[in-house]
Design a protein around this motif. Structure first.
Motif, PDB file in Angstrom:
ATOM      1  N   GLY B 203      10.481   4.620  58.011  1.00  0.00           N
ATOM      2  CA  GLY B 203       9.373   4.730  57.175  1.00  0.00           C
ATOM      3  C   GLY B 203       8.924   6.146  56.336  1.00  0.00           C
ATOM      4  O   GLY B 203       8.929   5.979  55.302  1.00  0.00           O
ATOM      5  N   ARG B 206      11.507   7.658  53.477  1.00  0.00           N
ATOM      6  CA  ARG B 206      10.852   6.643  52.508  1.00  0.00           C
ATOM      7  C   ARG B 206       9.676   6.694  51.708  1.00  0.00           C
ATOM      8  O   ARG B 206       9.639   7.389  50.958  1.00  0.00           O
ATOM      9  CB  ARG B 206      11.325   5.156  52.393  1.00  0.00           C
ATOM     10  CG  ARG B 206      11.797   4.582  51.411  1.00  0.00           C
ATOM     11  CD  ARG B 206      12.123   2.940  51.985  1.00  0.00           C
ATOM     12  NE  ARG B 206      11.163   2.781  52.480  1.00  0.00           N
ATOM     13  CZ  ARG B 206      11.000   0.711  52.803  1.00  0.00           C
ATOM     14  NH1 ARG B 206      11.798   0.567  52.790  1.00  0.00           N
ATOM     15  NH2 ARG B 206       9.746   0.726  53.591  1.00  0.00           N
ATOM     16  N   THR B 207       9.164   7.250  51.740  1.00  0.00           N
ATOM     17  CA  THR B 207       7.597   7.060  51.861  1.00  0.00           C
ATOM     18  C   THR B 207       7.178   8.669  50.459  1.00  0.00           C
ATOM     19  O   THR B 207       6.966   8.304  49.447  1.00  0.00           O
ATOM     20  CB  THR B 207       6.283   6.992  51.849  1.00  0.00           C
ATOM     21  OG1 THR B 207       6.847   6.059  53.686  1.00  0.00           O
ATOM     22  CG2 THR B 207       4.847   7.656  51.746  1.00  0.00           C
ATOM     23  N   VAL B 209      10.240  10.321  49.749  1.00  0.00           N
ATOM     24  CA  VAL B 209      10.874  10.703  48.839  1.00  0.00           C
ATOM     25  C   VAL B 209       9.954   9.611  47.454  1.00  0.00           C
ATOM     26  O   VAL B 209      10.433  10.123  45.924  1.00  0.00           O
ATOM     27  CB  VAL B 209      12.269  10.106  48.743  1.00  0.00           C
ATOM     28  CG1 VAL B 209      13.252   9.611  47.994  1.00  0.00           C
ATOM     29  CG2 VAL B 209      12.602  10.818  49.726  1.00  0.00           C
TER      30      VAL B 209
END
Lengths: 277, 309
Positions: B203, B206-207, B209
């Motif tokens: 996760g 994703r944060t 990015v």
């Protein structure tokens, strides 16, 4: 003019067992300072819709996105990587469902927020102050001290506050909150909702809330879109949709909400009946 | 943190003594003795030798005098190499093995992490597959095959290095260090690759990015810091193995290192030398495991927190 205008968005995933279309041509828009919710059950395509807004989905061939995603009149779907990076975090910021996995375990929360500020405002002189202010804004006590905390030293609610602080630090125009309270227990949920509400009241920014919880919607949002099997089946003002749902799926979904003092049994959604839709 | 490591060092002391004691008695229960030769030695000579080295005394007495000497740092004379003390042999040979092993460790780390992280950067592409394939070959290829092949290519065909020898030229270290390093490099490559691929789907990536980090920043800053963990755990014992010398590599390249003594001392029943090698190796194992735990704590604050408890 709308801040965000999504036209005919289709999202397909290729798996070993063939292609699945998770989102089947949807249109919606979000105005300046408007707050919109997308509701729907798991697998209805609401999260991938949110992720596609800054192209956070895996690249083709795994996932292909078509349609237009106009943000401030430029098409995110057709943008090059470097212009996209200027939008991510700066114009459109995200809060995710699982705060515990969304933060990098090996960096302090202060560093992780500061990183966002440095990326988008490299000329900032006192980054630390910006970060401490952001932490204070989301209601973290002792922000100076918490700057140096690692994610595992904070509770789930505090971690989600850090995520919100990170999202807010660059003053985005649109905040996308993907089930921001699902992983938290009820009292913390309430705190996070109140926090989002007060931040919005103070700053005035647009909000896209992804959730399956009707209780949150009426508190936070003006408009609601109901998604079912990759399509928007109903949309309208929150109060209208909640009080007078038109679509059978919305009716069924609202029928599943337990209420205090209720004597009738809750009805599960009858998918057989919805099958034809 | 200091408390944790002090207690770990204190724990290591009894472990060390259990190893030393067990090995001391085990080697003496092995049939045969240090002076059994193919040519029979006369009774009187054997008795004289045994009494000179104190081997005619009861085991317990021998053990006590061994401990007494150990406390003074004296490991006693070698039974096989007359006139040499174990201390002298260890000092001289261990330096060679440390130099060779140190170079090999550096090569293994640079090559392993480089290949592993490059392969993880392109997990589905041809480059990634090729790099993973190379590392698999590296694991399967034993030193006694790799060493002669390298000699064949680089010494006999291309004439860039000496086929054997040590300390004549600085370049003498290149081939043996590489031969020794390849297996470890391949393991490190596989460990770092699989962990980095795993970390890519977390996760926090994703944060990163979503907040606007570029691909390079996401990979080098966010992912790699999390992906080195299994490598650090692995290099503890690996470093002990590398630095204490290798029988195969030292034999192939004719290097006067310690590795050969690990094998020959056991074959010769050279009691004092066996003890010396075992003690050196256990000190290495204990020290490097401690060091790798320390590094793990430095890289991951969560592990540091558990150690503080």
């Amino acid at each position: 003019m709308n801040l965000l205008d999504v036209q005919n968005l289709r999202i397909k995933f290729s798996t070993r067992r063939g292609e699945t279309e998770a989102v089947k041509g949807i249109d919606f828009c979000i105005g300046e300072n408007e707050s919109v919710a997308i509701v729907g059950e798991s697998g209805s395509g609401k999260t991938v819709t949110a992720m596609s807004l800054t192209r956070l989905l895996p690249p083709p061939p795994v996932c292909s996105v078509s349609g237009k995603i106009l943000f401030e009149n430029s098409d995110v779907a057709a943008m090059d990587e470097s212009s996209l990076r200027k939008i991510r975090g700066r114009k459109i910021a995200y809060i995710f469902q699982e705060p515990s996995t969304s933060l990098n375990p090996v960096f302090t929360v202060g560093y992780q927020i500061a990183e966002a500020v440095r990326l988008h405002f490299p000329e900032t002189e006192d980054v630390r102050k910006v970060v401490v202010d952001a932490l204070a804004e989301v209601g973290i006590r002792n922000p100076e001290l918490r700057y140096k905390s690692y994610p595992h030293e904070l509770s789930g609610g505090m971690q989600q506050r850090v995520m919100i602080a990170m999202a807010l630090a660059c003053k985005p125009n649109l905040l996308v909150a993907d089930e921001p309270t699902t992983a938290l227990d009820v009292t913390i949920q309430k705190q996070i909702i109140d926090l989002l509400k007060s931040v919005r009241a103070r700053r005035g920014m647009s909000l896209l809330l992804i959730t399956h919880n009707f209780g949150i919607i009426s508190e936070l949002c003006e408009r609601v879109l109901v998604m079912f099997r990759g399509k928007i089946v109903e949309q309208g003002r929150c109060a209208d949709v909640l009080n007078n749902p038109q679509h059978p799926y919305t009716k069924a979904l609202i029928g599943c909400i337990p209420r205090l003092g209720m004597t009738k049994k809750l009805e599960p959604i009858d998918y057989e009946k919805l099958g034809a839709i | 943190m200091l408390k944790y490591f002090t207690s770990r060092i204190l724990e290591a002391i009894p472990v060390f003594f259990i190893i030393v004691t067990a090995v001391f008695f085990m080697v003496r229960f092995v049939p045969g003795g240090p002076f059994d030769k193919e040519r029979a030695v006369s009774e009187e000579t054997l008795a004289a030798l045994n009494s000179y080295y104190g081997l005619d005394e009861p085991l317990v007495v021998q053990y006590c005098s061994f401990l007494k000497n150990l406390a003074r740092g004296d490991l006693g004379p070698s039974f096989k190499y007359a006139g040499w003390s174990v201390n002298e042999i260890l000092r001289e040979k261990a330096l060679v093995s440390l130099e060779l092993g140190g170079c090999a460790l550096a090569i293994a780390l640079v090559l392993g992490l480089g290949v592993g992280f490059a392969a993880a950067a392109f997990p589905s592409g041809k480059i990634g597959a090729a790099l993973s394939g190379i590392s698999l070959v590296g694991i399967c290829l034993p030193a006694f095959v790799l060493g002669p092949v390298l000699i064949l290519i680089f010494c006999l065909r291309l004439n860039c290095f000496n086929a054997m020898g040590w300390s004549d030229f600085p370049s003498d270290i290149v081939l043996p260090a590489f031969t020794l390093a390849l297996f470890y490099a391949a393991w490190i490559a596989r460990l770092s690759r699989s962990r980095a691929v795993e970390e890519k789907s977390r996760g926090y990536v994703r944060t990163a990015v979503a907040k606007g980090c570029g691909k390079g920043r996401v990979y080098f800053v966010h992912i790699l810091r999390n992906a080195v963990e299994p490598v650090i755990s692995y290099i503890g014992p690996a470093a002990a193995g590398l630095l204490s010398g290798s029988f195969v590599v030292e034999t192939i390249f004719q290097i006067p290192g310690l590795g050969r003594f690990f094998i020959s001392s056991a074959l010769d029943n050279d009691y004092t030398m066996i003890m010396g090698c075992v003690m050196l190796y256990s000190v290495f194992i204990i020290a490097f495991n401690l060091l790798s735990d320390f590094l793990l704590a430095a890289v991951n604050p969560k592990i540091a927190k558990e150690m503080r408890k």
